[in-house]
Motif scaffolding. Sequence first.
Motif, PDB file in Angstrom:
ATOM      1  N   GLY A   1       0.803  -1.223   0.000  1.00  0.00           N
ATOM      2  CA  GLY A   1       0.000   0.000   0.000  1.00  0.00           C
ATOM      3  C   GLY A   1       0.833   1.268   0.000  1.00  0.00           C
ATOM      4  O   GLY A   1       0.319   2.358  -0.283  1.00  0.00           O
ATOM      5  N   ILE A   2       2.128   1.135   0.309  1.00  0.00           N
ATOM      6  CA  ILE A   2       3.013   2.308   0.298  1.00  0.00           C
ATOM      7  C   ILE A   2       3.385   2.645  -1.150  1.00  0.00           C
ATOM      8  O   ILE A   2       3.833   1.776  -1.902  1.00  0.00           O
ATOM      9  CB  ILE A   2       4.304   2.053   1.120  1.00  0.00           C
ATOM     10  N   ILE A   3       3.188   3.899  -1.534  1.00  0.00           N
ATOM     11  CA  ILE A   3       3.548   4.322  -2.887  1.00  0.00           C
ATOM     12  C   ILE A   3       5.059   4.507  -2.984  1.00  0.00           C
ATOM     13  O   ILE A   3       5.709   4.000  -3.880  1.00  0.00           O
ATOM     14  CB  ILE A   3       2.818   5.633  -3.265  1.00  0.00           C
ATOM     15  N   ARG A   4       5.616   5.272  -2.050  1.00  0.00           N
ATOM     16  CA  ARG A   4       7.060   5.521  -1.993  1.00  0.00           C
ATOM     17  C   ARG A   4       7.517   5.586  -0.535  1.00  0.00           C
ATOM     18  O   ARG A   4       7.016   6.422   0.213  1.00  0.00           O
ATOM     19  CB  ARG A   4       7.391   6.869  -2.647  1.00  0.00           C
ATOM     20  N   PRO A   5       8.443   4.740  -0.114  1.00  0.00           N
ATOM     21  CA  PRO A   5       9.030   4.925   1.222  1.00  0.00           C
ATOM     22  C   PRO A   5       9.742   6.275   1.299  1.00  0.00           C
ATOM     23  O   PRO A   5      10.143   6.834   0.271  1.00  0.00           O
ATOM     24  CB  PRO A   5      10.017   3.762   1.333  1.00  0.00           C
ATOM     25  N   ALA A   6       9.893   6.799   2.499  1.00  0.00           N
ATOM     26  CA  ALA A   6      10.490   8.121   2.686  1.00  0.00           C
ATOM     27  C   ALA A   6      11.579   8.071   3.741  1.00  0.00           C
ATOM     28  O   ALA A   6      11.633   7.159   4.571  1.00  0.00           O
ATOM     29  CB  ALA A   6       9.411   9.118   3.111  1.00  0.00           C
ATOM     30  N   ILE A   7      12.456   9.076   3.696  1.00  0.00           N
ATOM     31  CA  ILE A   7      13.447   9.259   4.754  1.00  0.00           C
ATOM     32  C   ILE A   7      12.939  10.364   5.674  1.00  0.00           C
ATOM     33  O   ILE A   7      12.554  11.437   5.220  1.00  0.00           O
ATOM     34  CB  ILE A   7      14.829   9.638   4.189  1.00  0.00           C
ATOM     35  N   VAL A   8      12.932  10.079   6.967  1.00  0.00           N
ATOM     36  CA  VAL A   8      12.409  11.016   7.959  1.00  0.00           C
ATOM     37  C   VAL A   8      13.558  11.720   8.674  1.00  0.00           C
ATOM     38  O   VAL A   8      14.493  11.076   9.145  1.00  0.00           O
ATOM     39  CB  VAL A   8      11.543  10.271   9.007  1.00  0.00           C
ATOM     40  N   GLY A   9      13.464  13.032   8.768  1.00  0.00           N
ATOM     41  CA  GLY A   9      14.434  13.804   9.535  1.00  0.00           C
ATOM     42  C   GLY A   9      13.797  14.360  10.794  1.00  0.00           C
ATOM     43  O   GLY A   9      12.586  14.611  10.825  1.00  0.00           O
ATOM     44  N   PHE A  10      14.584  14.537  11.839  1.00  0.00           N
ATOM     45  CA  PHE A  10      14.092  15.081  13.103  1.00  0.00           C
ATOM     46  C   PHE A  10      14.484  16.558  13.195  1.00  0.00           C
ATOM     47  O   PHE A  10      15.665  16.894  13.186  1.00  0.00           O
ATOM     48  CB  PHE A  10      14.674  14.294  14.280  1.00  0.00           C
ATOM     49  N   VAL A  11      13.478  17.424  13.276  1.00  0.00           N
ATOM     50  CA  VAL A  11      13.706  18.877  13.285  1.00  0.00           C
ATOM     51  C   VAL A  11      13.481  19.420  14.696  1.00  0.00           C
ATOM     52  O   VAL A  11      12.359  19.339  15.216  1.00  0.00           O
ATOM     53  CB  VAL A  11      12.759  19.591  12.303  1.00  0.00           C
ATOM     54  N   PRO A  12      14.510  19.966  15.358  1.00  0.00           N
ATOM     55  CA  PRO A  12      14.315  20.491  16.717  1.00  0.00           C
ATOM     56  C   PRO A  12      13.339  21.659  16.730  1.00  0.00           C
ATOM     57  O   PRO A  12      13.279  22.442  15.780  1.00  0.00           O
ATOM     58  CB  PRO A  12      15.727  20.946  17.120  1.00  0.00           C
TER      59      PRO A  12
END
Length: 312
Positions: free
Chosen positions: A121-132
């Motif tokens: 069901g996922i179209i495109r996996p993503a990279i997640v960044g953590f923003v302070p």
Amino acid sequence: MKIGIDAMGGDFAPDAIIEGAVNAASQLPPEIRIVLIGKQDVVNGLLKKFDYQGDQIEVVHAEEVVEMGEHPTKALSQKPHSSISIGFKLLKDKQLDIFCSAGNTGAMHVGALFSIKAIEGIIRPAIVGFVPQKKGGHAVMLDIGANADCKPEVLEQFGVIGSIFAQQTFQIERPRVALMNIGEEEQKGSVVAQAAHQLLKDNTRIHFVGNMEGGDLFDDKADVIVTDGFTGNALFKLAESFYDVAKERGIQDEFIDKMNYESVGGSSIIGVNGNVMIAHGISSAIAIKNMITWARKQVESHAYIQIAKALS
């Protein structure tokens, strides 16, 4: 819990990787083990150099290394005995709970797609960044580099999976989701951004709070920031550069210190059937140590399992 680390990946590997792992091991509960994947004699020699005498670090031999400049798909097919290839095999076989690397980012992304694969069901996996955020804590931003071009439907799905990720990682009951844009008004932005805004607005599974601008990045206006990988990567690296500029000018600031890439140490790939974390190629021992801390948090969150349930 077993945290797998590519011992050979990164500009300062293997020394910085092994030193970071040794420092992390001393602060982990005894039931958590670090699995270093790389050339066994080299890794063991460095464990000895850094005076490691505990029993929480295991070594798995990998004869080959995927170099930073290599073509990801070609390298993985031609180097089945590389530390990245073996790391993903162990992850797929459930012998690791997470696999992390500061090596070739493309190879990590391709490796995840070819081994543990995208969640159905996922179209495109993503990279997640953590923003302070100024008020404390972090917002999650996706995508920060895996998908330079995104269709509106992909951005909408980023809102959904990013919301679940934030919910599981930071225990936020109803994460606020915002779309990065060039203005707060609905009609602002590109054709893609306008279409994505409407899809996010109509999606009842998320708490969409509208558009946000680049100047809002640290202002606690959202828990999940949705954007394409081109914009997200540019914003993320710009934010990281604030720390370097401050350091060059002799400025010490607690909030700006959080923009140092070392403070989190890694970014998660989400939308795949397992836990994967990538780190900066320039990762130092401090960055690797902090990445392992976040890797533990990611495993404990069970985020990918909840994303799979939500899409089933």
